[in-house]
Each structure stands twice: as structure tokens, then as C-alpha cells.
Design an enzyme around this catalytic site. Structure first.
Site, PDB file in Angstrom:
ATOM      1  N   ASN A  26       0.884  -1.665   0.403  1.00 50.75           N
ATOM      2  CA  ASN A  26      -0.069   0.400   0.155  1.00 50.75           C
ATOM      3  C   ASN A  26       1.128   1.280   0.160  1.00 50.75           C
ATOM      4  O   ASN A  26       1.272   2.078  -0.685  1.00 50.75           O
ATOM      5  CB  ASN A  26      -0.721   0.375   1.216  1.00 50.75           C
ATOM      6  CG  ASN A  26      -2.190   0.919   0.837  1.00 50.75           C
ATOM      7  OD1 ASN A  26      -2.176   2.307   0.599  1.00 50.75           O
ATOM      8  ND2 ASN A  26      -3.334   0.589   1.119  1.00 50.75           N
ATOM      9  N   ASP A  27       1.360   1.587   1.204  1.00 52.08           N
ATOM     10  CA  ASP A  27       2.179   2.626   2.046  1.00 52.08           C
ATOM     11  C   ASP A  27       3.517   2.888   0.027  1.00 52.08           C
ATOM     12  O   ASP A  27       3.168   3.963  -0.411  1.00 52.08           O
ATOM     13  CB  ASP A  27       2.778   2.941   2.639  1.00 52.08           C
ATOM     14  CG  ASP A  27       1.124   4.185   3.235  1.00 52.08           C
ATOM     15  OD1 ASP A  27       0.465   4.080   2.794  1.00 52.08           O
ATOM     16  OD2 ASP A  27       1.326   3.120   4.848  1.00 52.08           O
ATOM     17  N   ILE A  28       4.339   1.820   0.139  1.00 50.55           N
ATOM     18  CA  ILE A  28       5.630   2.036  -0.224  1.00 50.55           C
ATOM     19  C   ILE A  28       4.774   2.015  -2.206  1.00 50.55           C
ATOM     20  O   ILE A  28       5.900   2.122  -2.937  1.00 50.55           O
ATOM     21  CB  ILE A  28       5.840   0.954  -0.678  1.00 50.55           C
ATOM     22  CG1 ILE A  28       5.356  -0.567  -0.539  1.00 50.55           C
ATOM     23  CG2 ILE A  28       6.874   0.267   0.616  1.00 50.55           C
ATOM     24  CD1 ILE A  28       6.103  -1.621  -0.529  1.00 50.55           C
TER      25      ILE A  28
END
Length: 469
Positions: free
Chosen positions: A396-398
Site C-alpha cells: 500500500n504505502d510503498i
């Protein structure tokens, strides 16, 4: 002479082991060399003159009985953990090991103080014991909180007004106690009380240290706790006049600190921001920011299989969702099928993907994914514009474009995998829920992105089944 030689061999093996651990290709050998170094260190310690003196007075069986019992119990526990604890739970296991290492150092420090207090301790030894107790105790409680957060036993973040200031003052107060132990200004009688006060303060600070930190920063926390555990071991070495403990602890502490700094650079934030900032909690989108706007394009497993079947190049982006689902073996099976058809398959590895440094490397190695297919972020990003399909497995965030274009976001400025630049993106996730940073991911609603909802392992196994038809 023999003890010093064994310690020298141990130190050399530790250094060689850490060197080999810097690359996935040589990591297994590095682990073996470091383990062999620890074996020689234990053998050398068992030959220490203090133990031999006790053995000569009490008999070998009585002197070594407790030591052998402790080694047997620890060996059994370690073997059970290694055999039954899944690779997906590796971060939790690392937290437990860090915590127990810190507790061991703390207990040795207290035992040494109790043993030598009546004989008159020199200032240096008392000061070292103070550092040993402080670092060991906070490492223990901090690691246990980290384990509970990773395991989902503790949810959410706990913060309070003036938290940063309280944390700084708390640390200064502990250092002041260590300084008093070193200087002995108030006399020997007060030292006994101060040691117990320091123990209590350090244990509570470990909780204060980890509890406000969100999941996005957990890789840095684990690396930092590892550094504290190493420094506590080095302090133990000074207290016991044990050279191999000093060397091993210093190597552990230095490597853990360096790894923490590298993790912070990969996340574009400072060490202090991670330690006392409470980053990682859910936040609201800043006004005018680019968030998750629009509806995602959902695809069926059959449609996703068709896209993969027609791709000449596929980049798999693993994240913690893959680890939580235990999907890494199914992912490798999918990659093997595609490679047999002539498709080029690579794995894009972000330095902070997962819950500990190197988490994705460890999981994929467990599934026997070839090392040369694991490509680091800086090397793989240039491949995305020419990639037919980027398959995002629970990440997700990466891979959130907000890191590039949304000022004020918790991840703004963090280097990410340029997944959105691929020709097509298939995202396998249970839902549209945000990642650890708590913000929506605009990749999920991009024109070239397709959401394949479902459990990572089950969905990937169905993809393989359809492709084999």
C-alpha cells in the site's frame, strides 16, 4: 590463552557473518558463520577462570549444572520457535528475541551489582552497570510492546500532551541517575535505591518509547531496539570484563543504529521523528490534496489471468498483505508458471516493505524465489514504464503516489516504487482500506489500475489454477 584465541575466532566470525548478511546471496552463509562464532564464544566463556574456580571447589557437576540446564531449556525453546513459528511471524519473533536479550543484560547487571556491592565497586563498573540496566530494561519492555502491536494484541496509538518534552526529560533523568552511580556523590547507600529506581524508569520508558509509534515505522523501531540490545550486551561485557561480549555487542549496536538511519532515509524522516513523533497514525487528508478520488476498476480472476497471460514482462510488488495471507509460496508458483511461458518476472523490493528490515527478502527466500529476481527499489523503478503488468500483492504505502504529489501527507517525500507508471497494474487486496500511514491510495483508482479483491493466498492459487487450465 585458549579463551583469548576462542574469543578472537568468535569476533572474526561475527564480522564475517555481518558482512555476508549484507547480501541475500550470501545471507545463509553469514547466518551460519555468526552462529559458529557464538558457539566458540560460549565454549570460551564456559572455560572462564571464575567458573573453573567454582568447579574446583564445588565439583564440576554442581558448578555446571545450572548452566547446562539453562542452555538445554533455551535450546529447546529456540528450536520450537524456529520450527513452529511461520516465516510470516518473523517480525514478532525478532521482537521477542530482542526483548529477551535486553532482559538478560539487565538481569546480569543487577546480579553483578548485588554480588559485588559488599566488596566495594569502582566507579566505572557501577556506571557501566547503570547503562546495562537502563538499556536492557527499556529494550525488554519496548520489544514486548512492539511484539504486541505486531501481533495485533495492542491496537491504536497512545499519545498525551507534551509527550515529546516528557520523553526528553525522562531520558535526561535516567542519564542523571547513571551519572550519580558513576560519581557516587550521595554515597554508596543511595546507589542501591537508585539502581531500582533506574530499573523501574527504564521499563516504563520502553513502553513510552514504542506505544506512540505506528505500524509504518515499525521496521525502524525493530532496528533501533536491536541496537539498544547490542549496546546493553556491550555494557555487560565491560561489567564482566568479557571481550567477546564487548565486540559482539558493539557490532550489534552499531549495525542496528546504521540500519535505523538507513530505514529513516528510505522513509524520508528523521530518527527523532520516528522515536518520539508517533508517526503512522490515521490522519485526515490535507485540503486540496490528491487522495482517493473516483471509483476503482474491479476485475475478475479470469480477467486478471488473461492480462497476465498476455504480458511479456511482469513485476511483482510484495507487501505485508502478502505476508499476512501467507501467499508467498503461491506467488512463487504463479511466477514459475509465467516464466515457463517466456514471461520476464521480477520482484520489486522496497526497503521498508513489511514489518521489519528485509521482511520481503526473508519471506521470498523461504519460498525459494531466486535471489537474482529480487530487485531493489532504486534499480527496479526505471523498469516500470516498460512493464506490461505490475502485480501488487498486499502493498500500500510503498507504492502510493501521494508520496510524490501530496504535501502534508505522512509519507510525502518518501521514496516509493513507481508502480503507477506500469502499463497495467493489478492490485490484490481484501478491501480499499488504507495502509499503515492511514491515507487513501490514489493508485487504486488510477486509469491503468485494476482491483482484484480477495485473500492474497486464495486469490493467487485460483489465478494459478485458471492459468493451468
Amino acid at each position: 590463552m585458549i579463551i583469548e584465541l576462542l574469543y578472537l575466532v568468535s569476533a572474526i566470525l561475527f564480522i564475517m557473518g555481518i558482512r555476508d548478511l549484507s547480501s541475500p546471496v550470501t545471507a545463509r552463509r553469514g547466518n551460519l558463520l555468526a552462529s559458529l562464532g557464538m558457539f566458540f564464544a560460549v565454549v570460551g566463556t564456559l572455560m572462564h577462570h571464575d567458573i573453573l574456580q567454582v568447579a574446583s571447589g564445588q565439583g564440576v557437576v554442581q558448578a555446571y549444572g545450572w548452566i547446562v540446564a539453562g542452555m538445554a531449556l533455551g535450546g529447546i525453546i529456540g528450536a520450537v520457535m524456529a520450527h513452529y513459528m511461520p516465516m510470516t511471524a518473523m517480525p514478532e519473533r525478532i521482537s521477542i528475541v530482542n526483548g529477551l536479550g535486553g532482559a538478560a543484560s539487565c538481569l546480569v547487571g543487577i546480579a553483578e551489582y548485588v554480588r559485588l556491592a559488599g566488596e566495594g565497586l569502582d566507579a566505572f563498573t557501577v556506571g557501566v552497570i547503570g547503562f546495562e540496566v537502563m538499556l536492557g530494561a527499556l529494550t525488554f519492555t519496548g520489544s514486548m510492546i512492539a511484539f504486541a502491536k505486531l501481533r495485533g494484541l495492542i491496537k491504536g496509538l497512545f499519545t498525551f500532551p507534551l509527550q515529546n518534552m516528557v520523553s526528553v526529560v525522562w531520558v535526561l533523568a535516567m542519564l542523571a541517575i547513571v551519572a550519580e552511580l558513576l560519581l557516587g556523590y550521595f554515597g554508596a547507600q543511595s546507589q542501591w535505591i537508585l539502581v531500582w529506581i533506574l530499573l523501574a524508569m527504564a521499563m516504563f520508558f520502553g513502553i513510552m518509547f514504542v506505544q506512540p509509534i505506528g505500524g509504518a515505522d515499525m521496521p525502524v523501531v525493530i532496528a533501533m531496539l536491536n541496537a539498544y540490545s547490542g549496546l546493553a550486551a556491550a555494557a555487560t561485557g565491560f561489567a564482566l570484563d568479557n571481550k567477546v561480549l564487548i565486540i559482539a555487542g558493539s557490532l550489534d549496536g552499531a549495525s542496528g543504529l546504521l540500519l535505523s538511519i538507513l530505514m529513516c532515509r528510505a522513509m524520508n524522516r528523521s530518527i527523532m521523528n520516528v522515536l518520539i513523533g508517533g508517526v503512522g497514525q490515521t490522519v485526515s487528508m490535507p485540503a486540496g490534496g490528491q487522495g482517493e478520488e473516483g471509483m476503482p476498476t474491479e476485475v475478475s480472476i479470469t480477467e486478471a489471468a488473461g492480462m497476465l497471460m498476455g504480458a511479456q514482462s511482469v513485476v511483482i510488488v510484495p507487501g505485508y498483505g502478502m505476508a499476512a495471507a501467507g501467499a508467498h509460496f503461491a506467488v512463487r508458483e504463479l511466477a514459475d508458471f509465467l516464466k515457463d511461458r517466456g514471461t520476464t518476472v521480477k520482484y520489486a523490493i522496497h526497503p521498508v516493505a513489511g514489518r521489519m528490515p528485509g521482511h520481503m527478502n526473508v519471506l521470498l527466500a523461504d519460498a525459494n524465489v531466486p535471489y537474482d529476481e529480487l530487485i531493489e527499489m532504486d534499480d527496479i523503478n526505471s523498469d516500470f514504464p516498460t512493464t506490461d503488468v505490475a502485480l501488487v500483492m498486499g502493498a500500500n504505502d510503498i507504492c502510493n503516489p501521494a508520496a510524490r504529489n501530496m504535501e502534508g501527507s505522512p509519507i510525502y517525500g518518501m521514496p516509493i516504487l513507481d508502480v503507477d507508471k506500469a502499463r497495467n497494474v493489478i492490485v490484490i487486496k481484501r478491501s480499499m482500506s488504507p495502509g499503515f500511514a492511514g491515507i487513501p491510495n490514489s493508485l487504486f483508482v488510477a486509469d491503468n489500475a485494476y482491483m482484484l479483491f480477495g485473500d492474497g493466498k486464495t486469490t493467487t492459487e485460483k489465478l494459478v489454477e485458471i492459468l493451468n487450465m
